[in-house]
Design a protein around this motif. Structure first.
Motif, PDB file in Angstrom:
ATOM      1  N   LEU A  14       0.812  -1.221   0.000  1.00 40.68           N
ATOM      2  CA  LEU A  14       0.000   0.000   0.000  1.00 40.68           C
ATOM      3  C   LEU A  14       0.843   1.268   0.000  1.00 40.68           C
ATOM      4  N   ASP A  15       1.956   1.288   0.753  1.00 44.48           N
ATOM      5  CA  ASP A  15       2.772   2.509   0.786  1.00 44.48           C
ATOM      6  C   ASP A  15       3.398   2.782  -0.576  1.00 44.48           C
ATOM      7  N   MET A  16       3.732   1.717  -1.311  1.00 45.28           N
ATOM      8  CA  MET A  16       4.303   1.904  -2.643  1.00 45.28           C
ATOM      9  C   MET A  16       3.230   2.336  -3.630  1.00 45.28           C
ATOM     10  N   GLN A  17       1.998   1.912  -3.412  1.00 47.54           N
ATOM     11  CA  GLN A  17       0.894   2.331  -4.283  1.00 47.54           C
ATOM     12  C   GLN A  17       0.715   3.851  -4.246  1.00 47.54           C
ATOM     13  N   VAL A  18       0.871   4.439  -3.054  1.00 48.19           N
ATOM     14  CA  VAL A  18       0.748   5.900  -2.909  1.00 48.19           C
ATOM     15  C   VAL A  18       1.815   6.605  -3.735  1.00 48.19           C
ATOM     16  N   LYS A  19       3.045   6.143  -3.629  1.00 53.94           N
ATOM     17  CA  LYS A  19       4.167   6.777  -4.333  1.00 53.94           C
ATOM     18  C   LYS A  19       4.044   6.600  -5.848  1.00 53.94           C
ATOM     19  N   LEU A  20       3.592   5.434  -6.268  1.00 52.99           N
ATOM     20  CA  LEU A  20       3.436   5.191  -7.699  1.00 52.99           C
ATOM     21  C   LEU A  20       2.319   6.048  -8.273  1.00 52.99           C
ATOM     22  N   LEU A  21       1.218   6.192  -7.525  1.00 56.66           N
ATOM     23  CA  LEU A  21       0.114   7.022  -7.983  1.00 56.66           C
ATOM     24  C   LEU A  21       0.572   8.452  -8.228  1.00 56.66           C
ATOM     25  N   ARG A  22       1.341   8.991  -7.304  1.00 57.81           N
ATOM     26  CA  ARG A  22       1.829  10.369  -7.468  1.00 57.81           C
ATOM     27  C   ARG A  22       2.744  10.479  -8.685  1.00 57.81           C
ATOM     28  N   ALA A  23       3.609   9.490  -8.891  1.00 57.73           N
ATOM     29  CA  ALA A  23       4.514   9.512 -10.041  1.00 57.73           C
ATOM     30  C   ALA A  23       3.733   9.486 -11.356  1.00 57.73           C
ATOM     31  N   ILE A  24       2.655   8.684 -11.402  1.00 56.82           N
ATOM     32  CA  ILE A  24       1.854   8.583 -12.622  1.00 56.82           C
ATOM     33  C   ILE A  24       1.118   9.892 -12.888  1.00 56.82           C
ATOM     34  N   GLN A  25       0.556  10.483 -11.823  1.00 59.98           N
ATOM     35  CA  GLN A  25      -0.237  11.697 -11.998  1.00 59.98           C
ATOM     36  C   GLN A  25       0.626  12.920 -12.300  1.00 59.98           C
ATOM     37  N   GLU A  26       1.725  13.062 -11.571  1.00 67.46           N
ATOM     38  CA  GLU A  26       2.576  14.243 -11.730  1.00 67.46           C
ATOM     39  C   GLU A  26       3.589  14.085 -12.853  1.00 67.46           C
ATOM     40  N   LYS A  27       3.807  12.837 -13.283  1.00 69.68           N
ATOM     41  CA  LYS A  27       4.820  12.527 -14.305  1.00 69.68           C
ATOM     42  C   LYS A  27       6.200  13.014 -13.866  1.00 69.68           C
ATOM     43  N   ARG A  28       6.438  12.867 -12.589  1.00 71.44           N
ATOM     44  CA  ARG A  28       7.725  13.236 -11.994  1.00 71.44           C
ATOM     45  C   ARG A  28       8.055  12.248 -10.883  1.00 71.44           C
ATOM     46  N   ILE A  29       9.357  12.006 -10.694  1.00 67.98           N
ATOM     47  CA  ILE A  29       9.790  11.134  -9.608  1.00 67.98           C
ATOM     48  C   ILE A  29      10.970  11.786  -8.885  1.00 67.98           C
ATOM     49  N   ARG A  30      11.180  11.379  -7.636  1.00 66.96           N
ATOM     50  CA  ARG A  30      12.337  11.836  -6.886  1.00 66.96           C
ATOM     51  C   ARG A  30      13.130  10.606  -6.446  1.00 66.96           C
ATOM     52  N   PRO A  31      14.295  10.351  -7.053  1.00 64.95           N
ATOM     53  CA  PRO A  31      15.114   9.224  -6.614  1.00 64.95           C
ATOM     54  C   PRO A  31      15.479   9.362  -5.132  1.00 64.95           C
ATOM     55  N   ILE A  32      15.699   8.250  -4.470  1.00 58.55           N
ATOM     56  CA  ILE A  32      16.074   8.285  -3.057  1.00 58.55           C
ATOM     57  C   ILE A  32      17.372   9.073  -2.904  1.00 58.55           C
ATOM     58  N   GLY A  33      17.352  10.049  -2.018  1.00 57.39           N
ATOM     59  CA  GLY A  33      18.544  10.864  -1.772  1.00 57.39           C
ATOM     60  C   GLY A  33      18.685  12.064  -2.682  1.00 57.39           C
ATOM     61  N   ALA A  34      17.800  12.223  -3.664  1.00 62.81           N
ATOM     62  CA  ALA A  34      17.892  13.360  -4.595  1.00 62.81           C
ATOM     63  C   ALA A  34      17.191  14.575  -3.989  1.00 62.81           C
ATOM     64  N   SER A  35      17.654  15.765  -4.372  1.00 63.37           N
ATOM     65  CA  SER A  35      17.059  17.001  -3.862  1.00 63.37           C
ATOM     66  C   SER A  35      15.998  17.551  -4.809  1.00 63.37           C
ATOM     67  N   GLN A  36      15.968  17.068  -6.044  1.00 64.72           N
ATOM     68  CA  GLN A  36      15.012  17.569  -7.027  1.00 64.72           C
ATOM     69  C   GLN A  36      14.289  16.423  -7.718  1.00 64.72           C
ATOM     70  N   GLU A  37      13.088  16.735  -8.201  1.00 61.31           N
ATOM     71  CA  GLU A  37      12.334  15.741  -8.947  1.00 61.31           C
ATOM     72  C   GLU A  37      12.799  15.685 -10.401  1.00 61.31           C
ATOM     73  N   ILE A  38      12.572  14.544 -11.031  1.00 58.12           N
ATOM     74  CA  ILE A  38      12.967  14.318 -12.420  1.00 58.12           C
ATOM     75  C   ILE A  38      11.702  14.061 -13.237  1.00 58.12           C
ATOM     76  N   PRO A  39      11.530  14.750 -14.371  1.00 57.48           N
ATOM     77  CA  PRO A  39      10.352  14.466 -15.208  1.00 57.48           C
ATOM     78  C   PRO A  39      10.471  13.108 -15.879  1.00 57.48           C
ATOM     79  N   ILE A  40       9.360  12.418 -16.012  1.00 62.40           N
ATOM     80  CA  ILE A  40       9.342  11.125 -16.706  1.00 62.40           C
ATOM     81  C   ILE A  40       8.255  11.152 -17.773  1.00 62.40           C
TER      82      ILE A  40
END
Length: 468
Positions: free
Chosen positions: A243-269
Motif C-alpha cells: 500500500l505505501d508503494m501504491q501511494v508513491k506510484l500514484l503520485r509519479a503517474i499523476q505528476e509525471k515526476r519522480i524523486r530518486p532516493i537521496g535526490a534534492s530535485q524531482e525528475i520528469p518522466i
C-alpha cells in the motif's frame, strides 16, 4: 508538406502559445475558438492531430472527443487541455477515446512530447513490425480476433491500460503487442514483476537512488521508471504492490515526476503505463488491499486475455508453433503429435493456460522417442495431481483448520506415508518449492504468494530442510 494540427481554445493567449511551440517543431496550426468552428474546420481539412480545451463557449471538449471518435476522423489523435488537478475529467476524456491530456498551465516540454507521440501514430508503420506484433498472440478463435482488434485500438492511445486474465493466458504478450503497435514502439518496453521485488528495495528499484543515500548505495542508480523513459512500463502482478508503494506510484503517474532516493530535485518522466494481474483487482480494492484512486488511474481502459479452455480450437495451432520453437532451439526436426495426444490436449482444461501447454510439450519433447509424441508422454494425470496437491498445500499453510479436511479427500495413501503429518509435510514442501521457483527464490515474493509472513516462511524452510 508539414504536419497540420488543430488547436481549439477560446483563450487567444493559450492558442498563441501552443501555436508558436508547435511551429518551432515544424507543425502548421489552425485555431478554433469554439466547438462549431472546430467541427467546420474538421470537414474542410485533414489534420494530423487535435488539441482541445475542455471548456468552450458553446460546449465542451468532451463533445469534440466523441465527435472525432465516432466519425470519419476516428483515427485522428486528440488530446485535451484540463484544469490543473482535474484528474477525474482527464480520465473521462481518455475513456471516451482521447489520445492524452495536458494540464493548465501548459508545460511546454510535456506539450512537445505529446505532439511528437501523436505525429508518430500517423506515420506509416513497418508492415513487418505490425505482422510480428500480431504474431505475439496466436489464435483464430473469435475471442482472439476480438483481443487483437482491441489491442489495435488502444495502441493508438497513450492512456493507461489494465490487462486482466488468468495466469499464463498471455497478459505480457498483450502488453508487448500494445507497445509495438503504438507511438512508443521504438522506445524501451520495461516489464516489472511487482510481486518479485522485496518490499525494502521496491522504492529504489522503481525510482532509483543517489550515491550514499543508504548503506550499499555505492553509485547513482537509475530506477525502472527512468529506464522506460519515452517508452512503456508494464506493471505485472500490480495487485502485489504494498500500500505505501501504491501511494508513491500514484503520485509519479499523476505528476509525471519522480524523486530518486537521496535526490534534492524531482525528475520528469514520460512513460506509458500498462498493468496486469491474475487477481480480481476490483475485489482487492473492496477488501482494502489496493487503493481505489490508483485502481481508477491505471484502469482507464481494460482488456482481457481469454483462458485457453475458451479457445480450444487454437490448441493445434499453438502446438505446432511451440513444437517448432522447441525443435529450433534444440537444432532438431520437431516430432509428430499423435492423434490421441492432440485429442487429449484439446480436451484438457489447462488451468495454467498457454504457459502450462508450453511446459507439457517441453517435457513430452524430452520424454518421447524423437519421432512421435504419444499420449503417455504428456503425463497429464501427473499434472492434475500436482496442481491438486499444491492447491491443497497452499490452503493448509494459510488455513491450518483445513488440514482436518484432508482425511475426507481420499488423497492420503497409507502405503506411501507413515502418517498424515508426513503427507502434509510433503505437499507443503512442494507448494513452497513451487512458489520459490516461480519467484526465482525471492523469499519475500514467495511468502506473499503463499499468503504467509516472511518469518513464517523462513521457519518452514528450516523445518523442511530447504535452507540454502
Amino acid at each position: 508538406m508539414l504536419p497540420l494540427a488543430l488547436v481549439v481554445d477560446d483563450e487567444p493567449d493559450i492558442c498563441k502559445l501552443i501555436t508558436l511551440t508547435l511551429q518551432r517543431m515544424d507543425v502548421d496550426c489552425h485555431t478554433a475558438a469554439n466547438l462549431a468552428e472546430a467541427k467546420r474546420l474538421l470537414t474542410e481539412n485533414r489534420y494530423d492531430f487535435c488539441l482541445t480545451d475542455l471548456r468552450l463557449p458553446d460546449g465542451d471538449g468532451l463533445q469534440l472527443v466523441e465527435h472525432i471518435g465516432s466519425g470519419i476522423h476516428r483515427d485522428l489523435p486528440v488530446a485535451v487541455i484540463t484544469a490543473h488537478g482535474n484528474m477525474d475529467t482527464a480520465i473521462k476524456a481518455l475513456k471516451l477515446g482521447a489520445f492524452d491530456f495536458v494540464s493548465k498551465p501548459v508545460d511546454l516540454e510535456r506539450l512537445r512530447n505529446l505532439a511528437q507521440l501523436a505525429l508518430r501514430l500517423n506515420r506509416d508503420r513497418d508492415p513487418q513490425q505490425r505482422k510480428n506484433s500480431e504474431q505475439l498472440l496466436l489464435g483464430e478463435a473469435h475471442n482472439m480476433h476480438k483481443l487483437r482488434e482491441q489491442i489495435r485500438k488502444v495502441a493508438r492511445s497513450d492512456a493507461p491500460v489494465y490487462i486482466s486474465g488468468e495466469s499464463g493466458s498471455g497478459k505480457e504478450l498483450a502488453a508487448r503487442a500494445i507497445h509495438s503497435q503504438g507511438a512508443r514502439a521504438d522506445k524501451p518496453f520495461v516489464p516489472i514483476n511487482c510481486g518479485a521485488i522485496p518490499a525494502e528495495l521496491m522504492e529504489s528499484e522503481f525510482f532509483g537512488h543517489k550515491k550514499g543515500s543508504f548503506t550499499g548505495a555505492h553509485k547513482d542508480q537509475a530506477g525502472l521508471l527512468q529506464s522506460a523513459q519515452g517508452g512503456t512500463l508494464f506493471l505485472d502482478e500490480v495487485a502485489d504492490l504494498p500500500l505505501d508503494m501504491q501511494v508513491k506510484l500514484l503520485r509519479a503517474i499523476q505528476e509525471k515526476r519522480i524523486r530518486p532516493i537521496g535526490a534534492s530535485q524531482e525528475i520528469p518522466i514520460d512513460v506509458r503505463i500498462l498493468s496486469a494481474t491474475h487477481k480480481d483487482l476490483a475485489k482487492e480494492v473492496h477488501e482494502g488491499r489496493f487503493r481505489s484512486d490508483l485502481y481508477y488511474r491505471i484502469n482507464v481502459i481494460e482488456i482481457s486475455t481469454p483462458p485457453l479452455r475458451e479457445r480450444s480450437e487454437d490448441i493445434p495451432l499453438l502446438i505446432n508453433a511451440i513444437m517448432q520453437r522447441i525443435a529450433n532451439n534444440s537444432g532438431v526436426t520437431p516430432p509428430k503429435i499423435s492423434t490421441d495426444a492432440q485429442a487429449a490436449l484439446q480436451n484438457y482444461p489447462f488451468p495454467g493456460n498457454v504457459r502450462q501447454l508450453e511446459n507439457i510439450l517441453e517435457r513430452a519433447f524430452t520424454l518421447c522417442d524423437q519421432q512421435e509424441i504419444c499420449c503417455e508422454d504428456l503425463l497429464l494425470e501427473r499434472d492434475e495431481q500436482q496442481q491438486d496437491r499444491q492447491a491443497l498445500a497452499t490452503t493448509a499453510i494459510t488455513d491450518p483448520l483445513s488440514q482436518n479436511q484432508l482425511e475426507d479427500t481420499n488423497r492420503f495413501d497409507p502405503s506411501q506415508y507413515n502418517s498424515l503429518d508426513a503427507f502434509l509435510q510433503d505437499i507443503e514442501k512442494e507448494a513452497i518449492e513451487s512458489a520459490l521457483t516461480k519467484t526465482r527464490w525471492n523469499r519475500t515474493a514467495a511468502a506473499q504468494k503463499l499468503g504467509i509472513s516472511f518469518r513464517s516462511l523462513r521457519y518452514r524452510l528450516k523445518k523442511l530442510g530447504l535452507e540454502t
